[in-house]
Scaffold this motif. Structure first.
Motif, PDB file in Angstrom:
ATOM      1  N   MET A   1      -2.741  -1.726   9.573  1.00  0.00           N
ATOM      2  CA  MET A   1      -1.472  -1.332  10.183  1.00  0.00           C
ATOM      3  C   MET A   1      -0.449  -2.462  10.084  1.00  0.00           C
ATOM      4  SD  MET A   1      -2.515   1.014  13.421  1.00  0.00           S
ATOM      5  CE  MET A   1      -3.970   0.226  14.016  1.00  0.00           C
ATOM      6  N   VAL A   2      -0.866  -3.664  10.461  1.00  0.00           N
ATOM      7  CA  VAL A   2       0.061  -4.803  10.363  1.00  0.00           C
ATOM      8  C   VAL A   2       0.426  -5.037   8.898  1.00  0.00           C
ATOM      9  CG1 VAL A   2       0.271  -7.289  10.709  1.00  0.00           C
ATOM     10  CG2 VAL A   2      -0.748  -5.883  12.480  1.00  0.00           C
ATOM     11  N   GLY A   3      -0.592  -4.957   8.019  1.00  0.00           N
ATOM     12  CA  GLY A   3      -0.357  -5.177   6.597  1.00  0.00           C
ATOM     13  C   GLY A   3       0.645  -4.186   6.023  1.00  0.00           C
ATOM     14  N   SER A   4       0.580  -2.937   6.482  1.00  0.00           N
ATOM     15  CA  SER A   4       1.514  -1.935   5.963  1.00  0.00           C
ATOM     16  C   SER A   4       2.951  -2.334   6.263  1.00  0.00           C
ATOM     17  CB  SER A   4       1.236  -0.578   6.591  1.00  0.00           C
ATOM     18  OG  SER A   4      -0.080  -0.199   6.334  1.00  0.00           O
ATOM     19  N   VAL A   5       3.179  -2.792   7.488  1.00  0.00           N
ATOM     20  CA  VAL A   5       4.538  -3.213   7.857  1.00  0.00           C
ATOM     21  C   VAL A   5       4.984  -4.351   6.940  1.00  0.00           C
ATOM     22  CG1 VAL A   5       5.949  -4.198   9.685  1.00  0.00           C
ATOM     23  CG2 VAL A   5       4.204  -2.520  10.243  1.00  0.00           C
ATOM     24  N   PHE A   6       4.077  -5.312   6.736  1.00  0.00           N
ATOM     25  CA  PHE A   6       4.449  -6.457   5.912  1.00  0.00           C
ATOM     26  C   PHE A   6       4.578  -6.073   4.445  1.00  0.00           C
ATOM     27  CE2 PHE A   6       3.574  -8.844   9.644  1.00  0.00           C
ATOM     28  CZ  PHE A   6       4.370  -9.962   9.521  1.00  0.00           C
ATOM     29  N   ALA A   7       3.799  -5.078   4.001  1.00  0.00           N
ATOM     30  CA  ALA A   7       3.929  -4.630   2.612  1.00  0.00           C
ATOM     31  C   ALA A   7       5.320  -4.041   2.387  1.00  0.00           C
ATOM     32  CB  ALA A   7       2.853  -3.601   2.292  1.00  0.00           C
TER      33      ALA A   7
ATOM     34  N   ALA B   1      -3.239   5.618  -2.004  1.00  0.00           N
ATOM     35  CA  ALA B   1      -4.527   5.213  -1.451  1.00  0.00           C
ATOM     36  C   ALA B   1      -4.304   4.339  -0.224  1.00  0.00           C
ATOM     37  CB  ALA B   1      -5.339   4.445  -2.500  1.00  0.00           C
ATOM     38  N   TRP B   2      -3.325   3.446  -0.310  1.00  0.00           N
ATOM     39  CA  TRP B   2      -3.044   2.602   0.856  1.00  0.00           C
ATOM     40  C   TRP B   2      -2.552   3.456   2.025  1.00  0.00           C
ATOM     41  CZ3 TRP B   2      -4.015  -2.506   1.845  1.00  0.00           C
ATOM     42  CH2 TRP B   2      -3.493  -2.979   3.058  1.00  0.00           C
ATOM     43  N   ILE B   3      -1.679   4.414   1.710  1.00  0.00           N
ATOM     44  CA  ILE B   3      -1.164   5.277   2.779  1.00  0.00           C
ATOM     45  C   ILE B   3      -2.310   6.064   3.412  1.00  0.00           C
ATOM     46  CG2 ILE B   3       0.324   7.265   3.263  1.00  0.00           C
ATOM     47  CD1 ILE B   3       2.187   6.213   1.048  1.00  0.00           C
ATOM     48  N   MET B   4      -3.236   6.535   2.568  1.00  0.00           N
ATOM     49  CA  MET B   4      -4.386   7.254   3.102  1.00  0.00           C
ATOM     50  C   MET B   4      -5.219   6.341   4.016  1.00  0.00           C
ATOM     51  SD  MET B   4      -7.937   7.647   1.756  1.00  0.00           S
ATOM     52  CE  MET B   4      -9.016   7.781   3.144  1.00  0.00           C
ATOM     53  N   MET B   5      -5.391   5.067   3.574  1.00  0.00           N
ATOM     54  CA  MET B   5      -6.136   4.116   4.407  1.00  0.00           C
ATOM     55  C   MET B   5      -5.432   3.902   5.738  1.00  0.00           C
ATOM     56  SD  MET B   5      -7.092   1.497   1.398  1.00  0.00           S
ATOM     57  CE  MET B   5      -6.904   0.047   2.390  1.00  0.00           C
ATOM     58  N   LEU B   6      -4.095   3.841   5.679  1.00  0.00           N
ATOM     59  CA  LEU B   6      -3.327   3.639   6.910  1.00  0.00           C
ATOM     60  C   LEU B   6      -3.539   4.817   7.864  1.00  0.00           C
ATOM     61  CD1 LEU B   6      -1.206   2.145   8.582  1.00  0.00           C
ATOM     62  CD2 LEU B   6       0.546   3.333   7.292  1.00  0.00           C
TER      63      LEU B   6
ATOM     64  N   ASP C   1     -12.579  -1.762  13.532  1.00  0.00           N
ATOM     65  CA  ASP C   1     -11.432  -2.030  14.402  1.00  0.00           C
ATOM     66  C   ASP C   1     -10.509  -3.077  13.789  1.00  0.00           C
ATOM     67  OD1 ASP C   1     -11.909  -0.280  16.456  1.00  0.00           O
ATOM     68  OD2 ASP C   1     -13.272  -1.631  17.492  1.00  0.00           O
ATOM     69  N   LEU C   2     -11.112  -4.179  13.340  1.00  0.00           N
ATOM     70  CA  LEU C   2     -10.282  -5.278  12.843  1.00  0.00           C
ATOM     71  C   LEU C   2      -9.555  -4.878  11.561  1.00  0.00           C
ATOM     72  CD1 LEU C   2     -12.554  -8.395  13.473  1.00  0.00           C
ATOM     73  CD2 LEU C   2     -10.701  -7.514  14.862  1.00  0.00           C
ATOM     74  N   THR C   3     -10.259  -4.203  10.650  1.00  0.00           N
ATOM     75  CA  THR C   3      -9.587  -3.815   9.412  1.00  0.00           C
ATOM     76  C   THR C   3      -8.501  -2.788   9.694  1.00  0.00           C
ATOM     77  OG1 THR C   3     -11.355  -2.242   9.023  1.00  0.00           O
ATOM     78  CG2 THR C   3     -11.479  -4.314   7.838  1.00  0.00           C
ATOM     79  N   ALA C   4      -8.711  -1.945  10.711  1.00  0.00           N
ATOM     80  CA  ALA C   4      -7.671  -0.962  11.040  1.00  0.00           C
ATOM     81  C   ALA C   4      -6.403  -1.673  11.500  1.00  0.00           C
ATOM     82  CB  ALA C   4      -8.171  -0.003  12.115  1.00  0.00           C
ATOM     83  N   VAL C   5      -6.575  -2.687  12.355  1.00  0.00           N
ATOM     84  CA  VAL C   5      -5.397  -3.445  12.808  1.00  0.00           C
ATOM     85  C   VAL C   5      -4.751  -4.136  11.614  1.00  0.00           C
ATOM     86  CG1 VAL C   5      -4.568  -5.281  14.301  1.00  0.00           C
ATOM     87  CG2 VAL C   5      -6.381  -3.786  15.103  1.00  0.00           C
ATOM     88  N   LEU C   6      -5.591  -4.741  10.753  1.00  0.00           N
ATOM     89  CA  LEU C   6      -5.043  -5.421   9.578  1.00  0.00           C
ATOM     90  C   LEU C   6      -4.274  -4.447   8.694  1.00  0.00           C
ATOM     91  CD1 LEU C   6      -4.865  -7.982   7.807  1.00  0.00           C
ATOM     92  CD2 LEU C   6      -6.875  -7.157   6.607  1.00  0.00           C
TER      93      LEU C   6
END
Lengths: 242, 204, 218
Positions: A162-168, A68-73, A155-160
């Motif tokens: 993407m950045v969040g995925s890297v940190f995850a 689900a997270w990957i789909m969101m990404l 826009d903001l959640t999309a950036v979050l």
């Protein structure tokens, strides 16, 4: 006609409407067959006894929590690159579904862990990673809820995301570094010799299919709701101006 | 120097002004008129590049635009001189010697920004425009909370320093600055309620 | 960019609270821990690396919402965005200013507080080093979070919710380095990984922060 045409909100509503009941029906069918087969028609594991059967809930939900997270990404990237509203709304719609799957994975994991490891919770890398994933979901949902303007929020959640995925991913490796852990290796993989035995494997596949379909159905339904909400918003904004 | 062609600007996802076209030659100002809420601020923010334009073209020399609104970013814990020096450093320009006199701030040079009155703050905010040395100014209600004398000071600076040296200014204001500048009424560009457009158009 | 850095530092010093509050908070958290877990030196010494890292992380969190909020409210951010200063540079400078006013002082007083928690003597050098390498990442990540929530009225709580999960890798490597130092193991692996995270944050997050600020200024 390009594939992206289907991402137009009106077209999306059109083609998803007949799809939705079928997806739901198929999801329910797979879940019933998979769970009944798994719970009642498989032998007990010689070491784990009947506790092993929670695998039919635990593994698919854990799998879907990550997917689900990957789909969101993916949806977030599509929104940033191509600015299809449906994409952003689908990401928004998937988050609560993903968080529930994460929670199911954590809870069933605890229930399974108690008889196996003698504890409901251990700071094992996999468990910890899921807990962190849970926090990422919460932050993402909270940001969506906090921002009023839907385009800004998207826009903001999309950036979050993407950045969040890297940190995850970073967290995943950091946690491995931090504690080696109790959790068994992945239950499913294509290249490994020692996999789950076939008797458990087939009902598990059916359950996974059921969870995937359930996820798709829920996300479609929620996306449709989000589209309607945006439509109401758009109409209201114009009515206010008239 | 500034040329706007067929510009559509949006506020909150909905177009408010469309088909805005005008040109301002070097050394001239343009005054925007129109009732409250018509989109003067939106237009100025779009011109300054803070908001994306939905359609149309904005042409002015690169790195020459500057925006100023009633929120002038004055720091309460910095003195008047420090506030100005900061902006001069950001733009890499020296602080003109007479700038404090021009805006009647000489006596306040050492005062903290936080102790200034609203009008004094406003004058400091306008003095910033004299420091940054940009040619194309987008001014949103520059005279809010200024008294008559200060308005004259500002108009004098605008006319005799900024425009005289080949600058351009687009000003949204409701008062008469006492300047000889053409006016542009925005009412005809207003987007009618039933008209299409907007970022959420796909949902209708 | 230097002008912005000097201005932010000057504002932090003059407005007061900037330096002091974070440090005082750090001190109080560290002092409260023994009340919570008991005064036994062996226990305190074991948990000291973690406590010091968690406490400095929370102290850094405390002042995050002020990074952009004030400049956003008084319009300075819009003026900076239209100035020749690239917004990416402004984001970097903001993070740097936050680090100088919180991360750096925290790093410098941490050894003194390590003393209060009877941290193993071998670990002091690594405590200093790990905070020195790690706290800049905390400031940069925090700046990104502050940019995300800058337009929101009650952004403070949301900011913590967004930023804390992002702090996990830095915290793990930081505390691990100190712990390994205290146990007489080699902490260079953890320190290098943390250095990698810090470098990565400074390479990528200014761009993400600037993008987010532009969205919020629209």
């Amino acid at each position: 006609m390009s594939l992206w045409e289907y991402a137009n909100p009106k077209r999306f509503m059109g083609w998803t409407r007949p799809l939705l009941p079928w997806t739901f029906a198929l999801a329910v069918l797979c879940l019933v067959v998979g769970l009944v087969w798994g719970f009642f028609f498989t032998p007990d594991d010689f070491r784990q006894g009947s506790t092993v059967k929670i695998i039919y809930l635990h593994v698919p939900s854990a799998l879907m929590a990550i997917n689900a997270w990957i789909m969101m990404l993916v949806a977030s990237v599509i929104w940033v690159v191509r600015r299809h509203h449906v994409s952003a709304l689908a990401a928004r719609a998937a988050a609560p579904v993903g968080v529930v799957f994460t929670l199911i994975a954590l809870i069933t994991g605890g229930i399974w862990g108690q008889p196996m490891w003698g504890t409901y919770w251990a700071w094992d890398p996999r468990l910890t990673s899921f807990l962190i994933l849970f926090l990422f979901y919460l932050g993402y949902i909270a940001l969506w809820e906090a921002i009023e303007d839907p385009d800004t929020a998207a826009d903001l959640t999309a950036v979050l995301c993407m950045v969040g995925s890297v940190f995850a991913i970073l967290s995943r490796y950091a946690v491995l570094f931090w504690n080696q852990g109790l959790h068994q290796g992945a239950s499913l993989s294509l290249d490994k010799e020692e996999n789950v035995a076939d008797v458990f494997w087939f009902p598990l596949l059916v359950c996974i299919a059921g969870f995937v379909l359930l996820f798709i159905a829920l996300v479609l339904m929620r996306t449709r709701t989000e589209i309607r909400a945006r439509r109401i918003r758009a109409l209201e904004a114009r009515a206010r101006r008239a | 120097m500034l040329k706007v062609t067929n510009l559509t600007c949006v506020r909150g996802g909905l177009p408010v002004l469309s088909g805005v076209s005008f040109a301002v030659a070097a050394g001239h100002a343009l005054i925007l008129r129109g009732p409250n809420g018509i989109g003067k601020t939106t237009l100025l923010r779009t011109l300054a590049g803070l908001q994306p334009a939905e359609a149309g073209q904005i042409d002015y020399p690169e790195d020459e635009g500057a925006y100023a609104s009633h929120a002038d970013g004055i720091k309460a814990a910095l003195t008047v001189t420090e506030n100005l020096t900061f902006w001069a450093d950001v733009y890499g320009k020296p602080v003109p010697d007479d700038i404090l006199q021009r805006f009647d701030l000489a006596d306040l040079a050492g005062r903290m920004g936080g102790t200034l009155s609203a009008g004094q703050k406003r004058r400091l905010g306008l003095a910033r425009l004299g420091v940054i040395g940009r040619k194309v100014l987008f001014l949103d209600e520059p005279t809010v909370s200024l008294d008559g004398f200060s308005v004259k000071l500002f108009a004098d600076w605008l006319q005799n320093t900024h425009l005289a040296s080949g600058g351009v200014a687009v000003i949204a204001t409701h008062i008469d600055l006492g300047m000889d500048a053409p006016e542009l009424d925005l009412t005809p560009f207003k987007v009618a309620a039933g008209q299409g457009g907007g970022t959420d158009e796909a949902f209708l | 960019m230097i002008a912005l850095l000097l201005r932010d530092l000057r504002l932090a010093v003059r407005a007061g609270g900037g330096f002091g509050l974070g440090l005082a908070f750090f001190l109080i958290v560290v002092v409260l821990v023994p009340f919570g877990v008991g005064p036994e030196t062996a226990v305190l010494s074991r948990i000291a690396p973690g406590i010091l890292w968690v406490a400095s992380l929370l102290a850094a969190l405390l002042s995050l919402d002020r990074i952009f909020a004030l400049d956003f409210e008084d319009g300075a951010l819009a003026l900076i965005a239209t100035s020749p200063l690239p917004l990416e540079g402004a984001a970097l400078v903001k993070a740097l200013a936050h680090w100088i006013t919180t991360g750096l002082p925290l790093t410098l007083v941490a050894p003194a507080l390590g003393f209060l928690l009877s941290l193993a003597p071998e670990a002091y050098a690594y405590l200093l080093l790990s905070l020195l390498i790690g706290t800049p990442a905390l400031s940069m990540i925090g700046t990104f979070g502050a940019a995300l929530t800058v337009g929101l009225r009650r952004g403070g709580l949301l900011l913590s919710l967004l930023v804390l999960p992002l702090y996990v890798p830095t915290l793990i490597f930081g505390a691990e380095a100190v712990r390994r130092g205290a146990d007489g193991l080699d902490p260079t692996g953890a320190l290098m990984l943390m250095g990698g995270i810090t470098a990565g944050c400074f390479a990528v997050l200014p761009f993400a922060t600037a993008a987010v600020l532009r969205i919020n200024l629209r």
